[in-house]
Motif scaffolding. Structure first.
Motif, short mmCIF file in Angstrom:
data_model
loop_
_atom_site.label_atom_id
_atom_site.label_comp_id
_atom_site.label_asym_id
_atom_site.label_seq_id
_atom_site.Cartn_x
_atom_site.Cartn_y
_atom_site.Cartn_z
N LEU A 441 0.91 -1.12 -0.30
CA LEU A 441 -0.22 0.04 0.06
C LEU A 441 0.35 1.32 0.09
O LEU A 441 0.47 1.92 -1.07
CB LEU A 441 -0.57 0.25 1.26
CG LEU A 441 -1.77 -0.73 1.15
CD1 LEU A 441 -2.87 -1.00 2.39
CD2 LEU A 441 -2.86 -0.58 0.23
N LEU A 442 2.08 0.92 0.83
CA LEU A 442 2.87 2.15 1.27
C LEU A 442 3.48 2.55 -0.65
O LEU A 442 4.36 3.87 -0.66
CB LEU A 442 4.07 2.45 2.13
CG LEU A 442 2.86 2.13 3.94
CD1 LEU A 442 3.72 2.12 4.95
CD2 LEU A 442 2.45 3.69 3.21
N LEU A 444 2.18 2.45 -3.14
CA LEU A 444 1.61 3.40 -4.72
C LEU A 444 1.52 4.44 -4.41
O LEU A 444 1.79 5.10 -3.22
CB LEU A 444 0.00 2.96 -4.01
CG LEU A 444 -0.40 1.25 -3.93
CD1 LEU A 444 -1.75 1.52 -3.47
CD2 LEU A 444 -0.44 0.72 -5.61
N GLU A 445 1.29 5.28 -5.16
CA GLU A 445 1.34 6.89 -5.46
C GLU A 445 0.34 7.32 -4.80
O GLU A 445 -0.83 6.76 -4.99
CB GLU A 445 0.90 6.99 -6.65
CG GLU A 445 2.73 6.54 -6.86
CD GLU A 445 3.03 7.32 -9.30
OE1 GLU A 445 1.99 8.33 -9.10
OE2 GLU A 445 3.68 6.96 -10.36
N TRP A 446 0.13 8.78 -3.41
CA TRP A 446 -0.80 8.56 -2.71
C TRP A 446 -0.89 10.29 -2.82
O TRP A 446 0.02 10.85 -3.17
CB TRP A 446 -0.27 8.46 -1.13
CG TRP A 446 -0.67 7.31 -0.57
CD1 TRP A 446 -0.55 5.84 -1.78
CD2 TRP A 446 -1.57 6.42 -0.31
NE1 TRP A 446 -0.39 4.67 -1.04
CE2 TRP A 446 -1.13 5.13 0.05
CE3 TRP A 446 -2.43 7.13 1.02
CZ2 TRP A 446 -2.58 4.40 1.07
CZ3 TRP A 446 -3.79 6.51 1.20
CH2 TRP A 446 -3.09 4.95 2.08
N PRO A 447 -2.01 10.74 -2.91
CA PRO A 447 -2.09 12.43 -3.39
C PRO A 447 -1.50 12.87 -1.68
O PRO A 447 -1.61 12.61 -0.74
CB PRO A 447 -3.35 12.52 -3.48
CG PRO A 447 -4.58 11.19 -2.76
CD PRO A 447 -3.28 10.11 -2.76
N SER A 448 -0.75 13.71 -1.92
CA SER A 448 -0.84 15.22 -1.36
C SER A 448 -1.82 15.93 -0.04
O SER A 448 -2.88 16.15 -0.76
CB SER A 448 0.80 16.13 -0.99
OG SER A 448 0.42 16.91 -2.52
N ALA A 463 2.67 13.86 2.23
CA ALA A 463 1.60 12.79 2.12
C ALA A 463 0.85 11.73 3.01
O ALA A 463 0.80 11.80 4.39
CB ALA A 463 3.10 11.87 1.85
N SER A 464 -0.25 12.32 2.39
CA SER A 464 -1.10 11.58 2.55
C SER A 464 -0.66 9.68 3.35
O SER A 464 -1.71 9.34 3.68
CB SER A 464 -2.15 11.22 1.73
OG SER A 464 -2.06 10.58 0.54
N GLN A 465 -0.40 9.20 3.01
CA GLN A 465 0.76 7.53 3.26
C GLN A 465 0.82 7.83 5.01
O GLN A 465 0.46 6.96 5.87
CB GLN A 465 1.47 6.94 2.86
CG GLN A 465 1.95 6.56 1.44
CD GLN A 465 2.19 8.26 0.54
OE1 GLN A 465 2.13 9.00 0.55
NE2 GLN A 465 3.32 7.79 -0.05
N LEU A 468 -1.87 6.86 7.70
CA LEU A 468 -1.55 4.83 7.92
C LEU A 468 -1.70 4.26 9.29
O LEU A 468 -1.73 4.13 10.37
CB LEU A 468 -1.33 4.40 6.73
CG LEU A 468 -1.76 3.29 5.86
CD1 LEU A 468 -0.95 2.90 4.59
CD2 LEU A 468 -3.08 2.63 5.98
#
Length: 698
Positions: A441-442, A444-448, A463-465, A468
């Motif tokens: 999951l981490l 992946l490209e996450w939106p900021s 970073a939206s990660q 989590l």
């Protein structure tokens, strides 16, 4: 000072003498007399010089190990963090008052086998016979305890039984965290996920929940089972001799941790992994896998041989009560339910025993584990398959159904009653799968996430990660909050005070209040012999001796006469239930006796001859002497010999062949492991790789 302190002093003195010799004889070592002489003390000095040189080399390697590169330094830091977390979780166990016991109504019985090490220091081989409870039995044939695990051995010798358990529990939790962390590391998880998985495993119900009963051995076995899972995955990654030996050692540690439930589960799971995974690999890997299993079993022969020899005499409750099994479809729910009232009632058709059913780790790892089956697989694929097989197989065993089916062919299998203990092994496999999916999951490209005012540049970007972290932290917190109550201490000072007031006789059987387990260990520590102890197994076709002295809150044994009170407990005696007596056919003439494990001394002064009966279970290995002359033991259930009239001294010794045979096999296994570890000969490499030895050039 106790025996452990004397042992430590002797070691320090020996090291001091050695250092003095090295210092004073240093000049002598450079002379021709020293170099050419190969006899006596000179030969010893040369061996010592070589030994010290090897120690020096090992020390240099250790210093290199502690001076790692940046990446390794971070790995060590993560392990230290897990250790700090263990100290926070188990901070109450840092109280080293021996009267402050871990909670759990059965704790006093769970650890009585640890007294083996105290007796070994006190009287040597007398410890091979546990004469402390229910008429005695071979100490090394008892699978209920964990006395022969190296952690238990070392901590008991250094800190005593109670404080040794506290230290071992903390170390076990650390090993549990490191093992789970290691699984995540093998799956390619990043630092944050590795730390999360290890921290969650430390506070999971599958570990701390077992302490609700005081089931120290189950907790230790669970830890060693997870270590074995890690060693298997590591072996499949490296496929070299060092990973092979790691697997072998972890199997040995698992077998030495006692009880049997998790040992059956892991060993049978290893067989399945061999048939489904290992058998498809090249021949060298299969050979190393088999060698690891053999070495693991061989090193555990110190208990395996006595257990196998004695097992036909063991009887226990069979699995004929459906109330001790939860319906299979409800077992997985225990992973996510954290309601205490749920675990102490019979809702969802389960037994009301939290230690048996609590495997709580929360929804977060469970959902992430399910996700692991859907995310793309790369080099982690074989590990994911193995962990998935583990979850399914351990769940299947925990239902008890396979044991019921097999018991129709092999009735002794019905003794595996509490199969739901195996459900706890689902938790580390699930956390392992969750660490894999979390890493995917981490990646992946996450939106900021940007914080801005109007059309200006963002004031803050994140970073939206990082979001989590919220479920990760919550999962650890929820497990800790629910399971922290099981790693507490309770004060037993009053129990010890009461035991100190018990009238002291020569060796006689003594009964404490029935089913009150906390009386047993303090009584044993006072060298009392306890009967009527509720234990998970008993001698087939035999019964425990009746007590000469009984403490009870209720109805005493038949024929007992009240002899006072201790606090709120009544004291009863009956001289007809003497430990040692001569049966003349008409009368029972009591003798005085001193018993310490497998060493019995009996003194009789009678006019008439008859049979000397000692209320100690007879078994292969007992030898008898009368006034220094060897005599024959005739009894079946109890030790019995012919006794002449007059004054005579009788000596009994328990000398078991199975212990020494098992010890020899274990030593062979250990020596072979060291030889394989340090050997770099082509012959050894060819053997492990399954190659034919190269023909000699001569």
């Amino acid at each position: 000072m106790n025996a452990a302190m004397y042992t430590l002093i002797i070691i320090v003195v020996c090291v001091g003498i050695t250092a003095f010799l090295v210092w004073k004889l240093n000049k002598f070592r450079s002379t021709e007399v020293y170099k050419k002489n190969e006899n006596g003390f000179i030969k010893f000095l040369k061996w010592e010089e070589k030994f010290i040189l090897n120690l020096k080399t090992a020390g240099i390697n250790i210093l290199k190990w502690f001076n790692p590169g940046k990446e390794k330094a971070w790995l060590y830091f993560e392990i230290v963090l897990l250790g700090i977390w263990v100290l926070i979780v188990g901070r109450e166990y840092l109280n080293f008052d021996p009267h402050m016991w871990p909670i759990g109504r059965e704790f006093g019985v769970q650890v009585i086998s640890h007294n083996f090490w105290n007796q070994l220091l006190e009287c040597g081989e007398c410890a091979f016979w546990n004469g402390s409870i229910n008429g005695g039995f071979p100490a090394l044939a008892d699978t209920f305890g964990s006395a022969f695990h190296p952690l238990v051995m070392i901590t008991t010798l250094l800190f005593g039984i109670i404080n040794g358990v506290k230290v071992t529990t903390l170390l076990s939790l650390w090993i549990m965290g490191i093992s789970q962390w290691g699984i995540a590391h093998l799956l390619g998880a990043r630092r944050s996920i590795r730390i999360w998985s290890g921290a969650l495993a430390i506070v999971g119900g599958h570990v701390l929940g077992k302490l609700e009963l005081g089931a120290f051995g189950i907790m230790l076995s669970t830890t060693m089972a997870v270590l074995t899972i890690l060693s298997l995955l590591y072996f499949l990654k490296k496929k070299d001799k060092k990973s092979m030996l790691f697997l072998a050692c972890s199997i040995t540690l698992l077998l030495l941790s006692g009880h049997g439930y998790l040992q059956v589960a892991i060993l049978s799971w290893l067989l399945i992994i061999f048939l489904l995974v290992v058998i498809k690999l090249r021949a060298a890997v299969k050979r190393k896998f088999v060698v690891a299993i053999i070495l693991g079993l061989l090193m555990a022969c110190i208990i395996f041989i006595p257990v196998f020899h004695f097992s036909p005499n063991i009887e226990k409750w069979s699995d004929d009560d459906p109330s001790i099994h939860q319906k299979p479809e409800y077992i997985p729910l225990n992973l996510v339910i954290r309601d205490w009232n749920y675990y102490i009632n019979e809702s969802l058709e389960k037994p009301p025993f939290p230690y048996l059913t609590n495997i709580y780790i929360g929804w977060v790892p469970v959902l992430l584990a399910i996700l692991a089956l859907a995310v793309p697989k790369d080099d982690g694929k074989p590990y994911i398959s193995i962990l998935t097989i583990g979850v399914i197989y351990f769940f299947f065993l925990s239902t008890g159904l396979p044991f019921k089916w097999v018991s129709k062919i092999f009735p002794f299998i019905s003794g595996i009653r509490h199969s739901q203990l195996i459900a706890g092994l689902m938790a580390p496999a699930i956390i392992g799968l969750a660490s894999y999916s979390s890493e995917q999951l981490l990646r992946l490209e996450w939106p900021s996430i940007n914080l801005a005012y109007g059309s200006r540049k963002p004031l803050y970007a994140m970073a939206s990660q990082w979001l989590l972290l919220i479920p990760f932290v919550f999962s650890i917190y929820s497990s800790y909050e629910f399971n922290k109550e099981f790693i507490k201490l309770t004060n037993t000072h009053d129990i010890y005070q009461t035991i100190n007031k018990v009238p002291k006789y020569d060796s006689q059987w003594f009964a404490t209040p029935y089913a009150e387990h906390w009386w047993v260990l303090p009584s044993i520590e006072e060298d009392l012999k306890i009967t009527d102890v509720v234990y998970p197994w008993w001698w087939k076709g035999r019964y425990a001796p009746k007590p000469y002295l009984q403490l009870t809150r209720g109805t005493p044994h038949e024929g007992m006469i009240q002899d006072g009170d201790i606090d709120d407990i009544s004291v009863y005696t009956n001289s007809d239930y003497a430990y040692a007596y001569i049966d003349t056919g008409k009368d029972q003439l009591p003798c005085s006796a001193t018993a310490k494990g497998g060493h019995l001394e009996v003194y009789c002064l009678t006019v008439h001859s008859g049979q000397l009966i000692v209320k100690e279970h007879n078994w292969n290995g007992w030898k008898a002497w009368s006034d220094g002359y060897r005599i024959r033991i005739r009894g079946e259930s109890w030790i019995s010999v012919d006794a002449r009239g007059g004054e005579h001294f009788y000596t009994f010794r328990y000398i078991p062949w199975d212990v020494y045979f098992g010890l020899v096999l274990s030593v062979i296994g250990i020596v072979l492991s060291f030889y394989i570890w340090f050997s770099s000969t082509p012959a050894m490499e060819d053997f492990l790789d399954g190659k034919k030895p190269k023909p000699s050039s001569k």
